[in-house]
Scaffold this motif. Structure first.
Motif, PDB file in Angstrom:
ATOM      1  N   LEU A 140      16.328  -5.481  12.162  1.00  0.00           N
ATOM      2  CA  LEU A 140      15.545  -4.237  12.255  1.00  0.00           C
ATOM      3  C   LEU A 140      16.071  -3.228  11.224  1.00  0.00           C
ATOM      4  CD1 LEU A 140      15.175  -3.747  16.138  1.00  0.00           C
ATOM      5  CD2 LEU A 140      13.750  -5.063  14.586  1.00  0.00           C
ATOM      6  N   SER A 141      16.634  -3.751  10.141  1.00  0.00           N
ATOM      7  CA  SER A 141      17.187  -2.837   9.141  1.00  0.00           C
ATOM      8  C   SER A 141      16.272  -2.721   7.923  1.00  0.00           C
ATOM      9  CB  SER A 141      18.563  -3.342   8.683  1.00  0.00           C
ATOM     10  OG  SER A 141      18.412  -4.495   7.890  1.00  0.00           O
ATOM     11  N   VAL A 142      15.271  -3.569   7.888  1.00  0.00           N
ATOM     12  CA  VAL A 142      14.493  -3.654   6.643  1.00  0.00           C
ATOM     13  C   VAL A 142      13.608  -2.440   6.388  1.00  0.00           C
ATOM     14  CG1 VAL A 142      14.428  -6.140   6.368  1.00  0.00           C
ATOM     15  CG2 VAL A 142      12.778  -5.021   7.862  1.00  0.00           C
ATOM     16  N   GLY A 143      13.458  -2.124   5.112  1.00  0.00           N
ATOM     17  CA  GLY A 143      12.619  -0.980   4.729  1.00  0.00           C
ATOM     18  C   GLY A 143      11.365  -1.439   4.018  1.00  0.00           C
ATOM     19  N   GLU A 144      10.753  -2.503   4.528  1.00  0.00           N
ATOM     20  CA  GLU A 144       9.512  -2.943   3.886  1.00  0.00           C
ATOM     21  C   GLU A 144       8.570  -3.531   4.921  1.00  0.00           C
ATOM     22  OE1 GLU A 144      10.340  -5.972   1.066  1.00  0.00           O
ATOM     23  OE2 GLU A 144      11.405  -7.242   2.482  1.00  0.00           O
ATOM     24  N   PRO A 145       7.257  -3.355   4.696  1.00  0.00           N
ATOM     25  CA  PRO A 145       6.296  -3.903   5.660  1.00  0.00           C
ATOM     26  C   PRO A 145       6.432  -5.410   5.743  1.00  0.00           C
ATOM     27  CG  PRO A 145       5.211  -2.470   4.055  1.00  0.00           C
ATOM     28  CD  PRO A 145       6.605  -2.689   3.568  1.00  0.00           C
ATOM     29  N   ASP A 146       6.185  -5.945   6.932  1.00  0.00           N
ATOM     30  CA  ASP A 146       6.302  -7.390   7.115  1.00  0.00           C
ATOM     31  C   ASP A 146       4.992  -8.103   6.786  1.00  0.00           C
ATOM     32  OD1 ASP A 146       5.536  -5.786   9.413  1.00  0.00           O
ATOM     33  OD2 ASP A 146       5.276  -7.683  10.472  1.00  0.00           O
ATOM     34  N   PHE A 147       3.979  -7.350   6.401  1.00  0.00           N
ATOM     35  CA  PHE A 147       2.672  -7.978   6.129  1.00  0.00           C
ATOM     36  C   PHE A 147       2.667  -8.630   4.751  1.00  0.00           C
ATOM     37  CE2 PHE A 147       2.120  -4.319   8.856  1.00  0.00           C
ATOM     38  CZ  PHE A 147       1.501  -4.893   9.945  1.00  0.00           C
ATOM     39  N   THR A 205       1.112  -9.273   1.079  1.00  0.00           N
ATOM     40  CA  THR A 205       0.329  -8.481   0.124  1.00  0.00           C
ATOM     41  C   THR A 205      -1.140  -8.916   0.271  1.00  0.00           C
ATOM     42  OG1 THR A 205       2.220  -8.457  -1.363  1.00  0.00           O
ATOM     43  CG2 THR A 205       0.065  -8.019  -2.347  1.00  0.00           C
ATOM     44  N   PRO A 206      -2.078  -7.952   0.322  1.00  0.00           N
ATOM     45  CA  PRO A 206      -3.491  -8.325   0.517  1.00  0.00           C
ATOM     46  C   PRO A 206      -3.964  -9.364  -0.511  1.00  0.00           C
ATOM     47  CG  PRO A 206      -3.218  -5.955   0.678  1.00  0.00           C
ATOM     48  CD  PRO A 206      -1.896  -6.500   0.258  1.00  0.00           C
ATOM     49  N   ASP A 207      -4.850 -10.256  -0.049  1.00  0.00           N
ATOM     50  CA  ASP A 207      -5.305 -11.375  -0.899  1.00  0.00           C
ATOM     51  C   ASP A 207      -5.915 -10.920  -2.215  1.00  0.00           C
ATOM     52  OD1 ASP A 207      -4.377 -13.208   0.826  1.00  0.00           O
ATOM     53  OD2 ASP A 207      -6.303 -13.543   1.852  1.00  0.00           O
ATOM     54  N   TYR A 266       0.869  -0.908   0.449  1.00  0.00           N
ATOM     55  CA  TYR A 266       0.114  -2.141   0.207  1.00  0.00           C
ATOM     56  C   TYR A 266       0.991  -3.378   0.390  1.00  0.00           C
ATOM     57  CZ  TYR A 266      -3.018   1.358  -1.687  1.00  0.00           C
ATOM     58  OH  TYR A 266      -3.817   2.467  -1.818  1.00  0.00           O
ATOM     59  N   SER A 267       2.127  -3.172   1.026  1.00  0.00           N
ATOM     60  CA  SER A 267       3.029  -4.294   1.285  1.00  0.00           C
ATOM     61  C   SER A 267       3.368  -5.026  -0.015  1.00  0.00           C
ATOM     62  CB  SER A 267       2.345  -5.255   2.262  1.00  0.00           C
ATOM     63  OG  SER A 267       3.253  -5.691   3.203  1.00  0.00           O
ATOM     64  N   MET A 268       3.849  -4.252  -0.979  1.00  0.00           N
ATOM     65  CA  MET A 268       4.084  -4.813  -2.316  1.00  0.00           C
ATOM     66  C   MET A 268       5.499  -4.494  -2.822  1.00  0.00           C
ATOM     67  SD  MET A 268       0.492  -3.964  -4.205  1.00  0.00           S
ATOM     68  CE  MET A 268       0.920  -4.732  -5.763  1.00  0.00           C
ATOM     69  N   THR A 269       6.470  -4.475  -1.909  1.00  0.00           N
ATOM     70  CA  THR A 269       7.825  -4.060  -2.313  1.00  0.00           C
ATOM     71  C   THR A 269       8.386  -4.863  -3.490  1.00  0.00           C
ATOM     72  OG1 THR A 269       8.503  -5.378  -0.442  1.00  0.00           O
ATOM     73  CG2 THR A 269       8.647  -3.010  -0.176  1.00  0.00           C
ATOM     74  N   GLY A 270       8.112  -6.161  -3.490  1.00  0.00           N
ATOM     75  CA  GLY A 270       8.685  -7.011  -4.543  1.00  0.00           C
ATOM     76  C   GLY A 270       7.974  -6.899  -5.877  1.00  0.00           C
ATOM     77  N   TRP A 271       6.800  -6.315  -5.883  1.00  0.00           N
ATOM     78  CA  TRP A 271       6.048  -6.224  -7.144  1.00  0.00           C
ATOM     79  C   TRP A 271       6.629  -5.141  -8.041  1.00  0.00           C
ATOM     80  CZ3 TRP A 271       1.611  -9.282  -8.160  1.00  0.00           C
ATOM     81  CH2 TRP A 271       1.172 -10.074  -7.078  1.00  0.00           C
ATOM     82  N   ARG A 272       7.322  -4.216  -7.477  1.00  0.00           N
ATOM     83  CA  ARG A 272       8.028  -3.142  -8.183  1.00  0.00           C
ATOM     84  C   ARG A 272       7.103  -2.231  -8.991  1.00  0.00           C
ATOM     85  NH1 ARG A 272      10.383  -1.847  -5.506  1.00  0.00           N
ATOM     86  NH2 ARG A 272      11.926  -0.695  -6.684  1.00  0.00           N
ATOM     87  N   ALA A 276      -2.059  -6.066 -10.541  1.00  0.00           N
ATOM     88  CA  ALA A 276      -2.206  -6.205  -9.087  1.00  0.00           C
ATOM     89  C   ALA A 276      -2.291  -4.826  -8.436  1.00  0.00           C
ATOM     90  CB  ALA A 276      -1.025  -6.984  -8.528  1.00  0.00           C
ATOM     91  N   SER A 277      -1.483  -3.877  -8.932  1.00  0.00           N
ATOM     92  CA  SER A 277      -1.488  -2.530  -8.351  1.00  0.00           C
ATOM     93  C   SER A 277      -2.799  -1.811  -8.634  1.00  0.00           C
ATOM     94  CB  SER A 277      -0.321  -1.725  -8.911  1.00  0.00           C
ATOM     95  OG  SER A 277       0.871  -2.380  -8.623  1.00  0.00           O
ATOM     96  N   LEU A 278      -3.374  -2.120  -9.778  1.00  0.00           N
ATOM     97  CA  LEU A 278      -4.673  -1.546 -10.091  1.00  0.00           C
ATOM     98  C   LEU A 278      -5.678  -1.959  -9.022  1.00  0.00           C
ATOM     99  CD1 LEU A 278      -6.844  -0.293 -11.952  1.00  0.00           C
ATOM    100  CD2 LEU A 278      -6.781  -2.373 -13.329  1.00  0.00           C
ATOM    101  N   GLU A 279      -5.612  -3.228  -8.638  1.00  0.00           N
ATOM    102  CA  GLU A 279      -6.519  -3.716  -7.592  1.00  0.00           C
ATOM    103  C   GLU A 279      -6.186  -3.034  -6.249  1.00  0.00           C
ATOM    104  OE1 GLU A 279      -9.177  -5.419  -7.552  1.00  0.00           O
ATOM    105  OE2 GLU A 279      -9.365  -5.763  -5.383  1.00  0.00           O
ATOM    106  N   ALA A 280      -4.896  -2.893  -5.978  1.00  0.00           N
ATOM    107  CA  ALA A 280      -4.494  -2.271  -4.711  1.00  0.00           C
ATOM    108  C   ALA A 280      -5.039  -0.842  -4.613  1.00  0.00           C
ATOM    109  CB  ALA A 280      -2.976  -2.261  -4.597  1.00  0.00           C
ATOM    110  N   LEU A 281      -4.892  -0.088  -5.682  1.00  0.00           N
ATOM    111  CA  LEU A 281      -5.272   1.341  -5.623  1.00  0.00           C
ATOM    112  C   LEU A 281      -6.772   1.546  -5.763  1.00  0.00           C
ATOM    113  CD1 LEU A 281      -2.428   2.899  -7.820  1.00  0.00           C
ATOM    114  CD2 LEU A 281      -2.639   2.990  -5.352  1.00  0.00           C
TER     115      LEU A 281
END
Ligand code: PMP
Length: 778
Positions: free
Chosen positions: A34-41, A43-45, A238-244, A276-281
């Motif tokens: 329970l220490s994580v700072g990122e959504p568990d979902f 990244t949207p398809d 957008y559940s994209m922590t690793g995309w930076r 990918a972020s362009l699509e997210a936003l």
């Protein structure tokens, strides 16, 4: 070895705890994280697909430094839609994560010494980012009863002429507290009248609950917008922590300054992630709403569970995905002999006993709390909370145990002080008059120490120095008409003077000004004793650690870095060897033998010696100590492996290893009874130490070579840096280096070479066993 910068900052505690949880999982331990700072979902398809398409289209090269125009446009559009803000594309920069935007912004804004106000609890990175540019983080604690929101009058009081900016994190990590329009307006009102900026970290802006009306700080008016740099990104929403991918929007000069810096750090953010972020936003936003609804459900569940725990209170957050319960009522309680003292202790307890990883509140600037992330599946959250609730129930009031209070004096001055030897008589008289003027009658101490037959009188106004002085040495005659051989003044509290030491050899006077630390007092006293005894008594000192066996002593002599102490304590594990001297032995010749005496009644040892001999800790507990560390923030042991598993967190009120400047006065008879200590022995073997991986373990030295090494203080092959203050081995506290004195030393050691054998010993390959073999002639 590493820079001050590295030594000054800590690794992100969230990363460390997550790493620990992962390591436990790898060992097959079922840990709930329970220490994580990122959504568990996931990244949207549609976002993932945009990333894949970018790769397929070979969009894999450098892009515009500040971000691809289409993405900047999407950021502009999103800020318009979500916050009602209008930005031009050149007022936006895309970075490798919001963290990167924040660092570049702070670098672009903050000069050395500029103050940046950071309301606490704060996200762990803010103070470190400010520290890294030599700015000054001004931490301002908020109160839970104010919803962890900074109050206008608090802001006012935190502002100074040096204030450059404030970092507002809305909603907040770790509390989830969120400012409404009215609360932001009240802060803006003060900021309008000040020459300062607002760094508005709104990374959690989309994760808002209970129909709360979110307002972006820059939206409070054009004047405020000019003073604000907004930071956001796709990591959380957008559940994209690793995309930076993160971004900043603000005044064009600041944004272009950040661009300049970025062009030399990361360059553009990852090209694929930008697509990918362009699509997210710019794409459909329903995944965000779905995620937010789920987070709200989990938040409600977590709050409901925590509310049932007696003694625990939890603030209701309006945003982000953390709960921040107050666990301070459990401090002082214990389970299985483990007493909790603070949030690190709580984190350790929950990890070890409940197998749940959480982040201690201290990492965020408030030790009364812990942070739980509900960015994990409902099943995990339920299991984690079951365990936490159970573990807290198991904590019982601590049994009344007698807590050991360490006799520990904390001194203002910690290091050795510069020594000015060879003070003129005139200067000596003036200095002594000044010291006498400060000593007065009240609060001054006088005590005659007998240091190997030389009597030194300490005159001091520092009770601690007097206390250690009396403990360290054998007493001499105390009558007032008795004339000591030397006088040592140690006078503290003289305005306008730096800590310093002075000596005059003719009158055998030593003067220590404005130091309350015992180390320099003792060193100066020993220097005076050597100076006096070489002419008066014909004795000299050998600086080294010595051990006795059957009436004969071996001495280990070497500069720092040659593992002298390690070898010495290894040798002492063999009970045939008795401790003779821990630092210095005085030698005189008698009937053809070099008789070596330990001058100290109590040995002055660095407390971190416990590293080499853990059993010493119990003895130190009952000894007089100086500067033992009782607070984690004073720990200097950056390499300490215990880290979160720190003894200071787990109920101990001090740590012997945390500082190199901590010392103890240890009764040598306590080591293994009076039989384990030999005050006097004939010096038979001298091992001059070096440490490398190639030289032979032991080389017998010819007298002339031995003499040369002794005089230079350097063993062959030992880098000069190790001996930065190369002094002759036989006299570390040399007050007089006049040629006739140096000749005296040489002659003395020539004599020593007739009764003792000298070896060059390589501690890089040789062990205590090799020492033993050598002296046994094998
Ligand atoms: N600001 C806050 C308050 C955060 O909690 C985080 C992530 N933990 C960030 C910024 C950094 O986000 P990013 O992943 O975009 O670097």
């Amino acid at each position: 070895m590493t820079s001050d910068t590295v030594n000054k900052i800590g690794t992100s505690p969230t990363l460390k705890i997550s790493a620990k949880a992962k390591a436990m999982k790898a060992e097959g331990i079922d840990v709930i994280d329970l220490s994580v700072g990122e959504p568990d979902f996931a990244t949207p398809d549609n976002v993932k697909a945009a990333g894949i398409k970018a790769i397929e289209q070979n969009f894999t090269k450098y892009t515009e430094n500040e971000g691809i125009p289409a993405l900047k446009k999407a950021v502009v559009q999103r800020l318009k839609e979500d916050c009602g803000l209008t930005y031009a594309p050149n007022e936006v920069i895309v970075s490798s994560g919001a963290k990167s935007s924040l660092f570049h912004l702070i670098m672009a804004l903050v000069n050395e010494g500029d103050e940046v106000i950071i309301p606490a609890p704060y996200w762990v990175t803010y103070p470190e980012a400010v520290n890294l540019v030599k700015g000054k983080p001004v931490i301002f604690p908020t109160k839970e009863e104010n919803g962890f929101l900074l109050q206008p009058d608090e802001l006012k009081s935190a502002i100074s002429p040096a204030t450059k900016a404030i970092i507002l994190n809305n909603p907040s990590n770790p509390t989830g507290a969120t400012y409404n329009r009215k609360q932001l307006e009240a802060l803006a009102e003060i900021i309008r009248g000040e020459d300062m900026f607002v760094i508005s970290d709104e990374i959690y802006a989309k994760l808002i609950y209970d129909d709360f009306k979110y307002v972006s700080f820059a939206a409070l008016g054009d004047d405020i917008k000019k003073k604000t740099v907004l930071i956001n990104g796709v990591s959380k929403s957008y559940s994209m922590t690793g995309w930076r991918i993160g971004y900043a929007a603000g005044p064009v000069d600041i944004i272009s300054g950040m661009g300049k810096i970025q062009s030399h750090t990361t360059s553009n953010a990852c090209s694929i992630s930008q697509k990918a972020s362009l699509e997210a936003l710019a794409g459909p936003q329903h995944e965000v709403s779905r995620m937010t609804a789920e987070f709200q459900r989990r938040r409600n569940y977590a709050l409901q569970r925590l509310q049932t725990v007696p003694g625990l209170s939890c603030f209701k957050p309006q945003g982000a995905f953390y709960v921040f319960p107050n666990v301070s009522s459990f401090y002082g309680k214990e389970c299985g002999g483990m007493r909790l003292r603070n949030s690190y202790g709580m984190a350790y307890y929950l990890l070890k006993e409940a197998r749940v990883a959480i982040v201690p509140g201290d990492a965020f600037g408030d030790d009364n709390y812990i942070r739980l992330s509900y960015a994990t599946s409902m099943a995990n959250l339920e299991k984690g909370l079951d365990r936490i609730v159970q573990a807290l129930k198991e904590l019982k009031p601590a049994k009344k145990t007698k807590t050991l209070v360490l006799s520990n004096a904390v001194t203002r001055v910690r290091k050795s002080v510069p020594v000015e030897a060879g003070l003129s008589l005139k200067m000596r008289d003036a200095l002594v008059a000044e010291m006498d003027g400060h000593l007065g009658f009240a609060n001054s101490f006088e005590w005659n120490a007998n240091i190997n037959g030389v009597v030194i009188q300490l005159r001091t106004n520092v009770a601690h120095l007097n206390d250690f002085w009396m403990e360290n040495w054998y007493p001499a005659q105390l009558e007032s008409e008795f004339k000591p051989h030397g006088i040592l003044y140690a006078v503290d509290g003289i305005p306008g003077r730096e800590p310093r030491a002075f000596t005059n050899a003719e009158t055998h006077t030593g003067v220590l000004v404005n130091t309350d630390n015992y180390g320099p007092t003792r060193s100066l006293a020993l220097g005076m004793v050597m100076d006096i005894s070489e002419t008066m008594l014909g004795t000299q000192a050998v600086r080294g650690m010595s051990a006795e066996i059957h009436g004969e002593a071996l001495a280990l002599v070497g500069p720092p870095g040659t593992k002298k102490t390690e070898l010495f304590f290894e040798l002492l594990k063999d009970r045939q060897f008795r401790l003779h001297s821990s630092e210095l032995a005085f030698i005189r010749y008698s009937a053809g033998a070099a008789v070596a005496d330990c001058p100290e009644r109590k040995l002055f040892l660095p407390t971190n010696t416990v590293d080499l001999m853990p059993s010493l800790a119990g003895l130190f507990d009952n000894s007089k100590c100086e500067n033992v560390v009782g607070h984690k923030e004073n720990c200097q042991d950056t390499a300490c492996q215990r880290q979160e598993d720190c003894r200071l967190d787990r109920g101990s009120s001090y740590c012997y290893k945390a500082s190199k400047e901590a010392h103890v006065l240890l009764d040598p008879n306590w080591l293994s009874g009076p039989a384990g200590f030999a005050r006097r022995a004939n010096l038979r073997w001298v091992f001059l130490l070096r440490s490398d991986s190639v030289s032979p373990a032991v080389v017998k030295l010819e007298p002339e070579e031995a003499l040369r090494i002794m005089a230079s203080g350097e063993t062959p092959g030992t880098a000069r840096s190790l001996t930065s203050k190369s002094q002759p081995f036989f006299n570390p506290h040399l007050l007089s280096t006049a040629p006739d004195r140096l000749e005296l030393h040489k002659n003395f050691f020539r004599k020593l070479l007739q009764s003792a054998t000298f070896y060059l010993f390589n501690s890089g390959v040789g062990t205590a066993e090799d020492l033993k073999k050598t002296i046994r002639g094998k």
